[in-house]
Structure formats: structure tokens, C-alpha cells
Design an enzyme around this catalytic site. Structure first.
Site, mmCIF file in Angstrom:
data_model
loop_
_atom_site.group_PDB
_atom_site.id
_atom_site.type_symbol
_atom_site.label_atom_id
_atom_site.label_comp_id
_atom_site.label_asym_id
_atom_site.label_seq_id
_atom_site.Cartn_x
_atom_site.Cartn_y
_atom_site.Cartn_z
ATOM 1 C CB THR A 132 -35.504 77.259 -4.869
ATOM 2 O OG1 THR A 132 -34.133 77.016 -5.123
ATOM 3 C CG2 THR A 132 -36.294 76.422 -5.868
ATOM 4 C CG ASP A 133 -30.736 79.680 -5.666
ATOM 5 O OD1 ASP A 133 -31.264 78.599 -5.315
ATOM 6 O OD2 ASP A 133 -29.545 79.952 -5.415
ATOM 7 C CD GLU A 134 -31.693 73.716 -6.154
ATOM 8 O OE1 GLU A 134 -31.873 72.810 -6.984
ATOM 9 O OE2 GLU A 134 -31.412 73.505 -4.967
ATOM 10 C CE1 TYR A 166 -37.306 71.756 -4.146
ATOM 11 C CE2 TYR A 166 -35.145 72.555 -4.827
ATOM 12 C CZ TYR A 166 -36.289 72.696 -4.063
ATOM 13 O OH TYR A 166 -36.435 73.795 -3.244
ATOM 14 C CE LYS A 212 -40.195 75.423 -4.440
ATOM 15 N NZ LYS A 212 -41.185 75.428 -3.318
HETATM 16 N N1 LIG Z 1 -33.777 74.858 2.100
HETATM 17 C C1 LIG Z 1 -33.405 75.738 1.188
HETATM 18 O O1 LIG Z 1 -32.213 75.999 1.011
HETATM 19 C C2 LIG Z 1 -34.445 76.460 0.367
HETATM 20 C C3 LIG Z 1 -34.059 77.569 -0.384
HETATM 21 C C4 LIG Z 1 -35.029 78.260 -1.119
HETATM 22 C C5 LIG Z 1 -36.341 77.838 -1.093
HETATM 23 N N2 LIG Z 1 -36.695 76.741 -0.376
HETATM 24 C C6 LIG Z 1 -38.117 76.349 -0.362
HETATM 25 O O2 LIG Z 1 -38.587 76.595 0.952
HETATM 26 C C7 LIG Z 1 -39.587 75.636 1.302
HETATM 27 C C8 LIG Z 1 -39.210 74.937 2.595
HETATM 28 O O3 LIG Z 1 -37.952 74.290 2.419
HETATM 29 P P1 LIG Z 1 -37.257 73.504 3.606
HETATM 30 O O4 LIG Z 1 -35.824 73.484 3.336
HETATM 31 O O5 LIG Z 1 -37.759 74.007 4.906
HETATM 32 O O6 LIG Z 1 -37.835 72.042 3.345
HETATM 33 P P2 LIG Z 1 -38.093 70.821 4.307
HETATM 34 O O7 LIG Z 1 -37.971 69.633 3.433
HETATM 35 O O8 LIG Z 1 -37.283 70.906 5.542
HETATM 36 O O9 LIG Z 1 -39.625 71.018 4.744
HETATM 37 C C9 LIG Z 1 -40.704 70.858 3.865
HETATM 38 C C10 LIG Z 1 -41.953 70.627 4.696
HETATM 39 O O10 LIG Z 1 -43.059 70.517 3.815
HETATM 40 C C11 LIG Z 1 -43.879 69.452 4.277
HETATM 41 N N3 LIG Z 1 -44.664 68.944 3.141
HETATM 42 C C12 LIG Z 1 -44.222 68.268 2.040
HETATM 43 N N4 LIG Z 1 -45.243 68.000 1.215
HETATM 44 C C13 LIG Z 1 -46.364 68.506 1.825
HETATM 45 C C14 LIG Z 1 -47.722 68.543 1.481
HETATM 46 N N5 LIG Z 1 -48.162 67.996 0.347
HETATM 47 N N6 LIG Z 1 -48.590 69.139 2.316
HETATM 48 C C15 LIG Z 1 -48.177 69.694 3.481
HETATM 49 N N7 LIG Z 1 -46.892 69.690 3.860
HETATM 50 C C16 LIG Z 1 -45.998 69.105 3.041
HETATM 51 C C17 LIG Z 1 -42.920 68.431 4.854
HETATM 52 O O11 LIG Z 1 -43.571 67.539 5.744
HETATM 53 C C18 LIG Z 1 -41.912 69.346 5.534
HETATM 54 O O12 LIG Z 1 -42.298 69.625 6.860
HETATM 55 C C19 LIG Z 1 -39.699 74.683 0.112
HETATM 56 O O13 LIG Z 1 -40.798 75.084 -0.670
HETATM 57 C C20 LIG Z 1 -38.394 74.897 -0.641
HETATM 58 O O14 LIG Z 1 -38.561 74.656 -2.015
HETATM 59 C C21 LIG Z 1 -35.770 76.044 0.369
#
Ligand SMILES: NC(=O)c1ccc[n+]([C@@H]2O[C@H](COP(=O)([O-])OP(=O)(O)OC[C@H]3O[C@@H](n4cnc5c(N)ncnc54)[C@H](O)[C@@H]3O)[C@@H](O)[C@H]2O)c1
Length: 343
Positions: A127-129, A152, A156
Site C-alpha cells: 500500500t501507499d500508506e 496497519y 505492511k
Molecule cells: N483496499 C485498499 O485500498 C488497498 C490499497 C492498497 C493495498 N491494499 C492491500 O490489498 C490487500 C487486500 O486488501 P482488501 O482491501 O481487499 O482487504 P480486505 O480486508 O477486504 O480483505 C482481506 C482478506 O484477507 C483475508 N485474510 C486476513 N488474514 C488472513 C490470513 N492470515 N490468511 C488468509 N487470509 C487472510 C481476509 O479474510 C480477507 O478476505 C491487502 O494486503 C491490503 O493491504 C489494499
């Protein structure tokens, strides 16, 4: 090509499964998800062929489970794309331990399995964070220092550092992609867009943190999925790629747009005490991924309107995902305590 994708029952992961099954008919996917608070099988229901098909197998389990991960990776796979994580900044403040376990230890577990079984490619979705708060007119490139401002983003950033180390050992061919704030259908309803949309539809106040001036860059999830696949297939070994959209705006401006789409009254906006340590602005320079051949395609206003309409038209999805949400750290009920009755 056979790939292990993790975190696929969540927001971006479910979109990525659907995207990959659509764009490459030679792909076979194994999905691993622990079905933690934001993960639910219903997010995979709409994918081609359903949750179980000859091209997609769903496994319920955690990336922290070494035996299970070794069993899957030991089958012989051509790559891992890791999206599994605990992702909500507010939850991280109350339960940082679960962020270390799932977002750091879980990643290390995957890296060790990838090294042990010689998995040809590992992609981490970051993430950009991790860059922390920056000035909107001074976006970070991939060489910028990591200055995470919350538990968080610290988790990451830590995972990114472990991946760089595994790369440096020469054990894993790893790439990292750092995306800005994603939006689209099926995002857990405690995140800003689905949360505020639900509140507008029920005529409730919109509790905006602080003065609402915090700036984010909004990237449509389908564009991010294209970026992830491009970096997985074309990214150079050991490299990091930022993916942004150029849709910078304050949380207040975004909220006004949601209100306009749903033809509601701006009087619903209510500024509340700010989130502790709230980063003011995230902004990335994404020139490097552009050189690989990626640009966001979505028109922001249309994509936002489609997203809001998706939440409006799928109230049963919101109800189910909240009703069935359970937290692996016995923090079930977090949404109810912190969000449902907020005024
Ligand atoms: N949402 C955003 O804006 C954003 C932006 C950049 C990066 N990301 C990254 O993208 C990824 C997905 O984000 P998202 O928004 O879809 O999140 P989300 O919270 O909707 O989904 C995360 C998923 O990971 C699963 N999970 C958590 N811990 C786990 C584990 N130990 N083993 C297996 N599964 C596990 C959860 O059950 C869930 O289905 C993350 O790594 C996040 O850091 C998100």
C-alpha cells in the site's frame, strides 16, 4: 499456469480472481483465505464458474498455517500473489498484534514456503500508506523512505522489508506493488465509501474524521487488478512498483460526491474527533509502472457512481457480510461497537 492467490474472499482479492479467470484462460487458481472479519465466500459467488470450478479451488485457511501453506505450495505452483491481510487502520489501533501475526508473520511463512519449493514468482500487494504522510505536490517514488504512521501501515512496511530481504538472499523472485486507496464493489462496509453510502441510504449522519481535509488518491479496483497482473508477469525481479490514479481529493470532497450521487442533503455530514495519528495525505509517483505499460483506465466519476449504485442495489450483501463477520482475535462486534450506532 497454476497460482496461489491469498486473501481472495476480501474486496480486492475477489476482484482479482474474477479478473484473472477472465483475462487468461490458461490460469488455474488456488484461493486461500481465512474468512476473517472482511472475508466471506459470497464475495466469490459471482465469479466465472462459481467458487469451485475446474479453474478455481477455494481453500479455507490461514497464511500463518505453515503446514497448510507447505501442502499447497508443495503441490507445485508457478507463483503466489499475496493479498491476505488485516486491512483496517481503526482495527489496527486496537489490535496491533493481529496485524503483526497476519500481515508480517503470515508473509514470512509464504516466503519460506516459496523458497523451500522454488516457487518461480512471488508478488506482494502492498500500500501507499507505507510511505506515511506526504505532501500532495511531492509524491513518493519507490525509493522514498518508509515512514508508516499507524499499526496497519507499519505491518505492511515490515512485510515489504522481509520481502526485500528474501529477494536479497536470492531465495525468492519477488516483486511488490503499492496501490493507493481502492474503491469498487464488495468492500467491507466499515471502509469510507460503503460505510457512508449505507448511512446516506438510511438517513444517518456521516461521521467524518477531523475536518475532513485528509487527502487520498482513489484507484478503481479493476485498474488495480490489471496493475497487479502486469507487475506479476512483467515486473523486474526484486523491484517495487507504485500504482496510483491521479484522483486526489479530500475526504470531505469525496463525501460531497457520495451525497450528490444519492441526491441527499449535505447536512448529514458531521465532523467527529479525528482518528489517532491520522495521516494527512498519501500520494505516489507511478511513473515506473507506466513504463511497464499500465495506466488507470476508469473514469473516476462514472466508476464512483457505479460503485455507489452497487451498494445501493445490494443491501442483502451488506447485511450478510456484517452479520457473518467474525474476527480471529475474538474482536467480533467491532463494527457494531465502533460504527453502527455512531452519531
Ligand atoms: N483496499 C485498499 O485500498 C488497498 C490499497 C492498497 C493495498 N491494499 C492491500 O490489498 C490487500 C487486500 O486488501 P482488501 O482491501 O481487499 O482487504 P480486505 O480486508 O477486504 O480483505 C482481506 C482478506 O484477507 C483475508 N485474510 C486476513 N488474514 C488472513 C490470513 N492470515 N490468511 C488468509 N487470509 C487472510 C481476509 O479474510 C480477507 O478476505 C491487502 O494486503 C491490503 O493491504 C489494499
Amino acid at each position: 499456469m497454476k497460482l496461489l492467490l491469498t486473501g481472495t474472499a476480501g474486496f480486492i482479492g475477489s476482484s482479482l480472481v474474477a479478473h484473472l479467470l477472465r483475462v487468461d484462460s490458461d490460469l488455474e487458481l488456488i484461493s486461500l483465505d481465512s474468512l476473517d472479519y472482511a472475508g466471506n465466500r459470497i464475495n466469490l459467488d459471482s465469479i466465472q464458474g462459481g467458487i469451485e470450478s475446474d479453474r478455481h479451488r477455494f481453500v479455507h485457511g490461514s497464511i500463518c498455517d505453515r503446514e497448510l501453506v507447505n501442502e499447497i505450495v508443495g503441490e507445485g505452483i508457478d507463483g503466489i500473489i499475496n493479498l491476505a491481510a488485516h486491512t483496517h487502520v481503526d482495527r489496527a489501533y486496537y489490535r496491533p498484534e493481529s496485524f503483526i501475526r497476519n500481515n508480517v508473520e503470515g508473509v514470512l511463512n509464504l516466503l519460506r514456503a516459496a523458497a523451500q519449493y522454488g516457487v518461480p514468482r512471488f508478488l506482494q500487494v502492498s500500500t501507499d500508506e507505507v510511505y506515511g504522510a506526504v505532501k500532495a505536490d511531492a509524491p513518493c517514488d519507490e525509493m522514498a523512505p518508509l515512514r508508516p504512521g499507524n499499526y496497519y501501515s507499519s505491518s505492511k512496511a515490515s512485510a515489504d522489508l522481509y520481502i526485500s530481504a528474501a529477494s536479497n538472499y536470492g531465495e525468492v523472485d519477488a516483486v511488490i506493488i503499492r496501490g493507493t486507496n481502492n474503491f469498487g464493489p464488495r468492500q467491507f462496509p466499515e471502509k469510507l465509501i460503503p460505510f457512508f453510502t449505507g448511512r446516506i441510504l438510511t438517513g444517518q449522519n456521516l461521521p467524518l474524521y477531523g475536518d475532513g481535509k485528509q487527502m487520498r488518491d482513489w484507484l478503481y479496483v479493476e485498474d488495480f487488478c490489471r496493475a497487479i497482473w502486469l507487475v506479476f508477469t512483467k515486473g523486474a525481479r526484486g523491484e517495487i512498483y507504485n500504482a496510483g490514479a491521479g484522483n486526489h481529493m479530500s475526504n470531505y470532497d469525496l463525501t460531497r460526491r457520495l451525497i450528490a450521487i444519492l441526491d441527499a442533503d449535505p447536512v448529514l455530514i458531521k465532523c467527529v474527533a479525528d482518528r489517532p495519528g491520522h495521516d494527512f495525505c498519501y500520494a505516489v509517483d507511478w511513473g515506473k509502472i507506466e513504463k511497464l505499460g499500465w495506466r488507470p483506465k476508469a473514469d473516476f466519476e462514472n466508476a464512483l457512481a457505479d460503485t455507489v449504485c452497487w451498494y445501493r442495489d445490494n443491501p442483502e450483501w451488506c447485511e450478510t457480510i456484517l452479520k457473518e463477520s467474525t474476527d480471529s482475535d475474538s474482536d467480533t462486534g467491532f463494527f457494531d461497537r465502533h460504527y453502527r450506532d455512531r452519531n
